[in-house]
Write a protein that holds these residues in place. Structure first.
Motif, PDB file in Angstrom:
ATOM      1  N   TRP A  35       0.832  -1.208   0.000  1.00 62.19           N
ATOM      2  CA  TRP A  35       0.000   0.000   0.000  1.00 62.19           C
ATOM      3  C   TRP A  35       0.866   1.257   0.000  1.00 62.19           C
ATOM      4  N   ALA A  36       1.970   1.237   0.738  1.00 66.10           N
ATOM      5  CA  ALA A  36       2.872   2.388   0.760  1.00 66.10           C
ATOM      6  C   ALA A  36       3.482   2.616  -0.621  1.00 66.10           C
ATOM      7  N   ARG A  37       3.887   1.531  -1.299  1.00 72.68           N
ATOM      8  CA  ARG A  37       4.417   1.660  -2.662  1.00 72.68           C
ATOM      9  C   ARG A  37       3.355   2.183  -3.621  1.00 72.68           C
ATOM     10  N   THR A  38       2.127   1.734  -3.444  1.00 68.96           N
ATOM     11  CA  THR A  38       1.033   2.232  -4.274  1.00 68.96           C
ATOM     12  C   THR A  38       0.856   3.734  -4.076  1.00 68.96           C
ATOM     13  N   GLY A  39       0.930   4.175  -2.828  1.00 65.33           N
ATOM     14  CA  GLY A  39       0.835   5.613  -2.545  1.00 65.33           C
ATOM     15  C   GLY A  39       1.944   6.391  -3.222  1.00 65.33           C
ATOM     16  N   LEU A  40       3.168   5.857  -3.182  1.00 65.76           N
ATOM     17  CA  LEU A  40       4.292   6.511  -3.828  1.00 65.76           C
ATOM     18  C   LEU A  40       4.088   6.582  -5.348  1.00 65.76           C
ATOM     19  N   ALA A  41       3.574   5.502  -5.930  1.00 67.58           N
ATOM     20  CA  ALA A  41       3.314   5.489  -7.377  1.00 67.58           C
ATOM     21  C   ALA A  41       2.222   6.495  -7.751  1.00 67.58           C
ATOM     22  N   LEU A  42       1.200   6.606  -6.916  1.00 68.55           N
ATOM     23  CA  LEU A  42       0.143   7.586  -7.183  1.00 68.55           C
ATOM     24  C   LEU A  42       0.685   9.009  -7.112  1.00 68.55           C
ATOM     25  N   LEU A  43       1.534   9.281  -6.122  1.00 69.90           N
ATOM     26  CA  LEU A  43       2.166  10.600  -6.029  1.00 69.90           C
ATOM     27  C   LEU A  43       3.003  10.894  -7.270  1.00 69.90           C
ATOM     28  N   ALA A  44       3.815   9.925  -7.672  1.00 75.09           N
ATOM     29  CA  ALA A  44       4.663  10.112  -8.853  1.00 75.09           C
ATOM     30  C   ALA A  44       3.823  10.314 -10.110  1.00 75.09           C
ATOM     31  N   GLY A  45       2.745   9.543 -10.237  1.00 70.23           N
ATOM     32  CA  GLY A  45       1.873   9.700 -11.396  1.00 70.23           C
ATOM     33  C   GLY A  45       1.200  11.058 -11.431  1.00 70.23           C
ATOM     34  N   GLY A  46       0.754  11.533 -10.280  1.00 67.59           N
ATOM     35  CA  GLY A  46       0.121  12.851 -10.220  1.00 67.59           C
ATOM     36  C   GLY A  46       1.085  13.970 -10.562  1.00 67.59           C
ATOM     37  N   VAL A  47       2.308  13.878 -10.054  1.00 64.58           N
ATOM     38  CA  VAL A  47       3.323  14.893 -10.359  1.00 64.58           C
ATOM     39  C   VAL A  47       3.702  14.823 -11.831  1.00 64.58           C
ATOM     40  N   ALA A  48       3.917  13.639 -12.360  1.00 65.82           N
ATOM     41  CA  ALA A  48       4.298  13.479 -13.765  1.00 65.82           C
ATOM     42  C   ALA A  48       3.208  13.986 -14.701  1.00 65.82           C
ATOM     43  N   LEU A  49       1.976  13.720 -14.347  1.00 72.85           N
ATOM     44  CA  LEU A  49       0.861  14.150 -15.189  1.00 72.85           C
ATOM     45  C   LEU A  49       0.860  15.668 -15.367  1.00 72.85           C
ATOM     46  N   GLU A  50       1.198  16.387 -14.319  1.00 72.14           N
ATOM     47  CA  GLU A  50       1.209  17.847 -14.397  1.00 72.14           C
ATOM     48  C   GLU A  50       2.550  18.386 -14.892  1.00 72.14           C
ATOM     49  N   ALA A  51       3.644  17.701 -14.598  1.00 71.02           N
ATOM     50  CA  ALA A  51       4.969  18.221 -14.935  1.00 71.02           C
ATOM     51  C   ALA A  51       5.342  17.988 -16.399  1.00 71.02           C
ATOM     52  N   LEU A  52       4.889  16.879 -16.978  1.00 74.84           N
ATOM     53  CA  LEU A  52       5.254  16.568 -18.358  1.00 74.84           C
ATOM     54  C   LEU A  52       4.351  17.297 -19.334  1.00 74.84           C
ATOM     55  N   ASP A  53       4.892  17.593 -20.490  1.00 74.36           N
ATOM     56  CA  ASP A  53       4.131  18.286 -21.535  1.00 74.36           C
ATOM     57  C   ASP A  53       3.333  17.253 -22.335  1.00 74.36           C
ATOM     58  N   LEU A  54       2.157  16.912 -21.799  1.00 75.32           N
ATOM     59  CA  LEU A  54       1.315  15.899 -22.424  1.00 75.32           C
ATOM     60  C   LEU A  54       0.164  16.566 -23.172  1.00 75.32           C
ATOM     61  N   PRO A  55      -0.312  15.938 -24.253  1.00 77.78           N
ATOM     62  CA  PRO A  55      -1.418  16.531 -25.021  1.00 77.78           C
ATOM     63  C   PRO A  55      -2.775  16.299 -24.327  1.00 77.78           C
ATOM     64  N   ILE A  56      -2.928  16.889 -23.151  1.00 76.32           N
ATOM     65  CA  ILE A  56      -4.160  16.762 -22.369  1.00 76.32           C
ATOM     66  C   ILE A  56      -4.620  18.161 -22.016  1.00 76.32           C
ATOM     67  N   ALA A  57      -5.919  18.418 -22.132  1.00 75.50           N
ATOM     68  CA  ALA A  57      -6.462  19.731 -21.790  1.00 75.50           C
ATOM     69  C   ALA A  57      -6.071  20.085 -20.352  1.00 75.50           C
ATOM     70  N   PRO A  58      -5.709  21.351 -20.099  1.00 75.33           N
ATOM     71  CA  PRO A  58      -5.177  21.744 -18.789  1.00 75.33           C
ATOM     72  C   PRO A  58      -6.125  21.514 -17.599  1.00 75.33           C
ATOM     73  N   GLY A  59      -7.406  21.803 -17.752  1.00 73.35           N
ATOM     74  CA  GLY A  59      -8.337  21.661 -16.631  1.00 73.35           C
ATOM     75  C   GLY A  59      -8.464  20.232 -16.121  1.00 73.35           C
ATOM     76  N   PRO A  60      -8.831  19.282 -16.991  1.00 72.73           N
ATOM     77  CA  PRO A  60      -8.913  17.887 -16.539  1.00 72.73           C
ATOM     78  C   PRO A  60      -7.567  17.325 -16.096  1.00 72.73           C
ATOM     79  N   ARG A  61      -6.480  17.786 -16.738  1.00 70.31           N
ATOM     80  CA  ARG A  61      -5.146  17.300 -16.360  1.00 70.31           C
ATOM     81  C   ARG A  61      -4.807  17.714 -14.934  1.00 70.31           C
ATOM     82  N   LEU A  62      -5.032  18.981 -14.587  1.00 74.80           N
ATOM     83  CA  LEU A  62      -4.731  19.452 -13.237  1.00 74.80           C
ATOM     84  C   LEU A  62      -5.622  18.764 -12.203  1.00 74.80           C
ATOM     85  N   THR A  63      -6.898  18.603 -12.526  1.00 68.33           N
ATOM     86  CA  THR A  63      -7.814  17.940 -11.593  1.00 68.33           C
ATOM     87  C   THR A  63      -7.397  16.489 -11.349  1.00 68.33           C
ATOM     88  N   ALA A  64      -7.044  15.776 -12.415  1.00 69.65           N
ATOM     89  CA  ALA A  64      -6.593  14.387 -12.270  1.00 69.65           C
ATOM     90  C   ALA A  64      -5.290  14.324 -11.486  1.00 69.65           C
TER      91      ALA A  64
END
Length: 123
Positions: A35-64
């Motif tokens: 569960w702790a590793r899952t939490g770390l992966a979720l944190l990394a995924g959330g940071v990566a989603l916002e930090a990387l230049d992905l072709p995702i609309a800004p509003g849904p990307r920030l919320t996710a």
């Protein structure tokens, strides 16, 4: 000679019942660590989603991203609480309690996935 007092933390877990088979306690600990590793992966995924230049609309990307970071922050707390409940039940010889947090984690990840999909469609 009397045995040394048990100084393990949390005392509300260790001061009840008898010592369970070490294999069960270690399995419970491995579940906690998963569960702790899952939490770390979720944190990394959330940071990566916002930090990387992905072709995702800004509003849904920030919320996710915020949702994933929030889930990653909550997961270790749920892990610790679940570990303590299971360890206490084993020490007392009670049935194991139902898992905590599965619904929160599944629902949150489902919503985050839908937000990313929406963001991809809107981009």
């Amino acid at each position: 000679m009397s045995p040394a007092p048990d100084r393990r933390f949390p005392r509300w877990v260790y001061r009840v019942g008898t010592e369970p088979d070490a294999r069960f306690s270690l399995a419970n600990e491995r579940t906690f660590l998963a569960w702790a590793r899952t939490g770390l992966a979720l944190l990394a995924g959330g940071v990566a989603l916002e930090a990387l230049d992905l072709p995702i609309a800004p509003g849904p990307r920030l919320t996710a991203s915020v949702l994933l970071v929030a889930l990653g922050t909550i997961a270790p707390t749920l892990a610790w609480w679940g570990w303590a409940r299971a360890e206490r039940a084993m020490r007392r010889g009670d049935p194991l309690p139902a898992p905590l947090g599965f619904g929160v984690l599944v629902a949150g990840m489902g919503v985050a996935g839908l937000l990313v999909l929406l963001g991809l469609l809107l981009a």
